[in-house]
Design an enzyme around this catalytic site. Structure first.
Site, mmCIF file in Angstrom:
data_model
loop_
_atom_site.group_PDB
_atom_site.id
_atom_site.type_symbol
_atom_site.label_atom_id
_atom_site.label_comp_id
_atom_site.label_asym_id
_atom_site.label_seq_id
_atom_site.Cartn_x
_atom_site.Cartn_y
_atom_site.Cartn_z
ATOM 1 C CE LYS A 134 47.385 25.477 44.507
ATOM 2 N NZ LYS A 134 46.993 24.040 44.623
ATOM 3 N N GLY A 135 45.271 30.167 39.922
ATOM 4 C CA GLY A 135 44.595 30.204 38.625
ATOM 5 C C GLY A 135 45.248 31.027 37.535
ATOM 6 C CD GLU A 175 41.852 36.571 40.135
ATOM 7 O OE1 GLU A 175 42.698 35.712 39.868
ATOM 8 O OE2 GLU A 175 41.271 36.644 41.242
ATOM 9 C CG ASP A 176 41.764 32.854 37.688
ATOM 10 O OD1 ASP A 176 41.310 33.800 38.366
ATOM 11 O OD2 ASP A 176 41.808 31.690 38.127
ATOM 12 C CG ASP A 192 32.118 34.355 39.887
ATOM 13 O OD1 ASP A 192 31.286 34.466 38.984
ATOM 14 O OD2 ASP A 192 31.978 33.574 40.836
ATOM 15 C CE LYS A 247 32.206 32.261 35.864
ATOM 16 N NZ LYS A 247 31.804 31.306 36.916
#
Ligand code: IMP
Ligand code: MG
Length: 178
Positions: free
Chosen positions: A45-46, A101-102, A105, A133
């Site tokens: 959902k991000g 994509e949000d 990582d 990140k």
């Protein structure tokens, strides 16, 4: 700006986010000016706010698709196990595709998605991530469009959650570890 007590500090304001997205949209539009409509694949959902704002700033024709993949199951660490919960509604063979994509990582999620979508033979397949990140990467992922590199902290807001909370914050904040 006032913010919930669980938010330690604001990393990116709504204005900073919108300004950067404007530039990303320009880049994407320039790269895809001679194509048939670009397919933007938002990862639920991000990425829903990011996809909404980015797509409105892109000046070339786009089509919108969504995928949902298994999340951290409430954890703040990736399990490494990825599962498709909602797949694309259409064939992407021969099409130009950008995964939206949000946050990137460990890279496990996008690595899986890229490999999975590549088997469907799109003409091109690129990644656009709002946040990266970098320090946390376990698997190298090619990123065509990157909003911001951020430090190794758990962030929420602008679509991103912790146990489903904080998605609707209009800024991106660092979650207090305590
Ligand atoms: P990866 O597979 O480790 O790259 O994880 C990527 C996914 O984990 C993102 O799409 C987010 O859904 C989630 N995620 C990673 N870091 C954060 C964070 O700091 N806040 C919220 N969600 C995160
Ligand atoms: Mg995500």
């Amino acid at each position: 700006m006032t913010h919930p007590k669980e938010i330690r500090n604001i990393l990116l304001t709504g204005e900073q986010i919108q300004e950067r997205i404007g530039l990303l949209a320009k880049e994407i539009s320039a790269e895809h000016s001679y194509c048939e409509p670009l397919i933007l694949v938002g990862i639920l959902k991000g990425s829903f706010y990011f996809l909404a704002d980015l797509s409105r700033k892109i000046s070339v024709p786009v089509e919108i698709e969504f995928m949902q993949i298994s999340t951290y199951g409430g954890q703040t660490e990736s399990s490494g196990k990825v599962q498709i919960l909602k797949d694309l509604d259409r064939d992407i063979r021969g099409r130009d595709v950008v995964i939206v994509e949000d946050i990137l990582d460990t890279g496990l999620t996008l690595d899986y998605l890229l490999r999975s979508l590549a088997t469907r033979k799109p003409k091109s397949l690129e990644v656009c991530t709002l946040l990266d990140k970098v320090e946390r990467r376990k698997i190298e992922v090619p990123v065509a469009y990157r909003g911001f590199e951020i430090p190794n902290e758990f962030v929420v807001g602008y679509g991103m959650d912790h146990h489903q909370a904080f998605r609707n914050l209009p800024y991106i904040g660092v979650l207090d570890a305590t």
